[in-house]
Design an enzyme around this catalytic site. Sequence first.
Site, PDB file in Angstrom:
ATOM      1  N   ARG A 278      54.217  40.238  41.796  1.00  0.00           N
ATOM      2  CA  ARG A 278      55.098  40.631  42.893  1.00  0.00           C
ATOM      3  C   ARG A 278      56.502  40.023  42.773  1.00  0.00           C
ATOM      4  O   ARG A 278      57.488  40.720  42.967  1.00  0.00           O
ATOM      5  CB  ARG A 278      54.464  40.193  44.220  1.00  0.00           C
ATOM      6  CG  ARG A 278      55.190  40.675  45.450  1.00  0.00           C
ATOM      7  CD  ARG A 278      54.587  40.046  46.705  1.00  0.00           C
ATOM      8  NE  ARG A 278      53.156  40.190  46.801  1.00  0.00           N
ATOM      9  CZ  ARG A 278      52.538  41.205  47.402  1.00  0.00           C
ATOM     10  NH1 ARG A 278      53.238  42.168  47.953  1.00  0.00           N
ATOM     11  NH2 ARG A 278      51.212  41.256  47.455  1.00  0.00           N
ATOM     12  N   TYR A 318      48.585  47.211  54.422  1.00  0.00           N
ATOM     13  CA  TYR A 318      48.719  45.765  54.676  1.00  0.00           C
ATOM     14  C   TYR A 318      49.594  45.464  55.894  1.00  0.00           C
ATOM     15  O   TYR A 318      50.032  44.321  56.053  1.00  0.00           O
ATOM     16  CB  TYR A 318      49.371  45.074  53.461  1.00  0.00           C
ATOM     17  CG  TYR A 318      48.772  45.365  52.119  1.00  0.00           C
ATOM     18  CD1 TYR A 318      47.492  44.916  51.786  1.00  0.00           C
ATOM     19  CD2 TYR A 318      49.495  46.064  51.151  1.00  0.00           C
ATOM     20  CE1 TYR A 318      46.953  45.170  50.532  1.00  0.00           C
ATOM     21  CE2 TYR A 318      48.962  46.310  49.898  1.00  0.00           C
ATOM     22  CZ  TYR A 318      47.694  45.858  49.598  1.00  0.00           C
ATOM     23  OH  TYR A 318      47.178  46.105  48.355  1.00  0.00           O
ATOM     24  N   CYS A 346      49.717  64.303  57.022  1.00  0.00           N
ATOM     25  CA  CYS A 346      49.015  64.630  58.257  1.00  0.00           C
ATOM     26  C   CYS A 346      48.068  63.520  58.693  1.00  0.00           C
ATOM     27  O   CYS A 346      46.847  63.707  58.735  1.00  0.00           O
ATOM     28  CB  CYS A 346      48.285  65.953  58.085  1.00  0.00           C
ATOM     29  SG  CYS A 346      49.437  67.239  57.616  1.00  0.00           S
ATOM     30  N   TYR A 375      53.453  46.854  43.807  1.00  0.00           N
ATOM     31  CA  TYR A 375      52.376  47.521  44.536  1.00  0.00           C
ATOM     32  C   TYR A 375      52.919  48.742  45.288  1.00  0.00           C
ATOM     33  O   TYR A 375      52.496  49.054  46.395  1.00  0.00           O
ATOM     34  CB  TYR A 375      51.652  46.519  45.465  1.00  0.00           C
ATOM     35  CG  TYR A 375      51.208  45.287  44.703  1.00  0.00           C
ATOM     36  CD1 TYR A 375      50.134  45.362  43.819  1.00  0.00           C
ATOM     37  CD2 TYR A 375      51.903  44.078  44.807  1.00  0.00           C
ATOM     38  CE1 TYR A 375      49.754  44.254  43.077  1.00  0.00           C
ATOM     39  CE2 TYR A 375      51.523  42.972  44.061  1.00  0.00           C
ATOM     40  CZ  TYR A 375      50.447  43.060  43.197  1.00  0.00           C
ATOM     41  OH  TYR A 375      50.067  41.969  42.467  1.00  0.00           O
TER      42      TYR A 375
HETATM   43  C1  LIG Z   1      47.073  40.354  41.501  1.00  0.00           C
HETATM   44  C2  LIG Z   1      46.897  39.233  40.578  1.00  0.00           C
HETATM   45  C3  LIG Z   1      48.008  38.507  40.132  1.00  0.00           C
HETATM   46  C4  LIG Z   1      49.412  38.775  40.599  1.00  0.00           C
HETATM   47  O1  LIG Z   1      49.623  38.436  41.928  1.00  0.00           O
HETATM   48  P1  LIG Z   1      51.111  38.522  42.536  1.00  0.00           P
HETATM   49  O2  LIG Z   1      50.932  38.176  43.951  1.00  0.00           O
HETATM   50  O3  LIG Z   1      51.579  39.904  42.341  1.00  0.00           O
HETATM   51  O4  LIG Z   1      51.934  37.526  41.808  1.00  0.00           O
HETATM   52  C5  LIG Z   1      47.789  37.507  39.205  1.00  0.00           C
HETATM   53  N1  LIG Z   1      46.545  37.220  38.739  1.00  0.00           N
HETATM   54  C6  LIG Z   1      45.458  37.892  39.160  1.00  0.00           C
HETATM   55  C7  LIG Z   1      44.133  37.544  38.617  1.00  0.00           C
HETATM   56  C8  LIG Z   1      45.585  38.914  40.104  1.00  0.00           C
HETATM   57  O5  LIG Z   1      44.508  39.567  40.526  1.00  0.00           O
END
Ligand SMILES: *Cc1c(COP(=O)(O)O)cnc(C)c1O
Length: 421
Positions: A278, A318, A346, A375
């Site tokens: 993220r 979320y 819809c 995401y």
């Molecule tokens: C989703 C995930 C991440 C990344 O998480 P962010 O919040 O996008 O940084 C890293 N490692 C694992 C195992 C994940 O499932």
Amino acid sequence: MDHFLYRDGALFAEEVPVADIAAAVGTPFYLYSTATLVRHFRLFDEALAWGPHLVCYAMKAASNQAILKTLAAEGAGMDVVSGGEYARAKAAGVPGERIVFSGVGKTREEIRLALEGGIRQFNVESEPEMAAISEVAHSLGAVAPITVRVNPDVDAKTHAKIATGKSENKFGIPIARAREVYAEAARLPGLKVIGIDVHIGSQLTDLAPFELAYRKVADLTGVLRADGHEITRLDLGGGLGIPYTRSNEAPPLPGDYGALIQRTVGHLGCEVEIEPGRLIVGNAGILVSRVIYVKNGEGRDFLILDGAMNDLIRPAMYDAHHEIVPVTEPEVAVELRPFDIVGPVCESGDTFARGRLMPPLAAGDLVVFRSAGAYGAVMASEYNTRPLVPEVMVKGDHFAVIRSRPTFDDIINRDTIPEWL
Ligand SMILES: *Cc1c(COP(=O)(O)O)cnc(C)c1O
């Protein structure tokens, strides 16, 4: 910090007016800034410069080939959670020794694919999965490098759907059982234990849960070493949060996060991996959409956009907040009015914001959702037979479509009608 700024009253992506791209591509579409992506990756890389490390981008956040290639050219590794993501990483030119494989349900086919194509390590999530990896590796005459993902039972203090480090979550092995599981790993023929993995959740806005988890990992490293295991690598997961609004308190910076890692595990002499998703891509992407209608309802007014929940599901899924701003900069003194901002799908869940204060907007005006890079496009669907949302990338003064919008025929022709119908 990102590279989507107003200049002379118009929103730019780096050196390109967003309105020019909308005119060329049509709406809705995702738009990424190369400079922002690269900047965020380098912040993490520099934050760990005190020791041997690899930043493995969690590509589930945004997995377009152009994004992967941009980061791979910076030296990024990749964290993948499926055979499809593994194939995407390889197609983008990432060597196997820079790909780590996470996820609770790796199938034997996925394990084989990774062993044959090369893999840095599997992050093992359960004992049955560990047995399967051993079996597949053994049958190929290979040895699979593994870490075990431990669940430290730490409250990440984030949205329940993205918290992964509590004992009730499906992820990892309870840390209290780690010794037993590592002993079993050492007995299995196709495995080589190299380290420990942990990931406690996403959109963390406080360093304290990381600190708790990493201290537990540091303690466990000592215990496992005393048991005779070679622990040379610590995968500390992802999860650092981003600011989704301009007003709320800013989450910790990658530099502070890197210092925390040094403080908690730096003395162990391990290679450190982190898996941010993220923070690298979230504020490097926006969703550009157009107002179709301004609808005055009873007691509330609606902005109906051509983007919808199928393009950006985070608000519905979320309760996520995204800043929504016009592409033409509003006058400073303009009067704001509350709108419900919705898409055309819809379902009442197709609501991006309720009572959001907005400057005057008319049908045909462009708006953007900020912080939509992570995401976003990867969770898009074609619900309501709305074509999968395209993606565009800007670098300096030029831009390119990096995933095109399917035509209606493209969509329809993916179906097949049985002969007997
Ligand atoms: C989703 C995930 C991440 C990344 O998480 P962010 O919040 O996008 O940084 C890293 N490692 C694992 C195992 C994940 O499932």
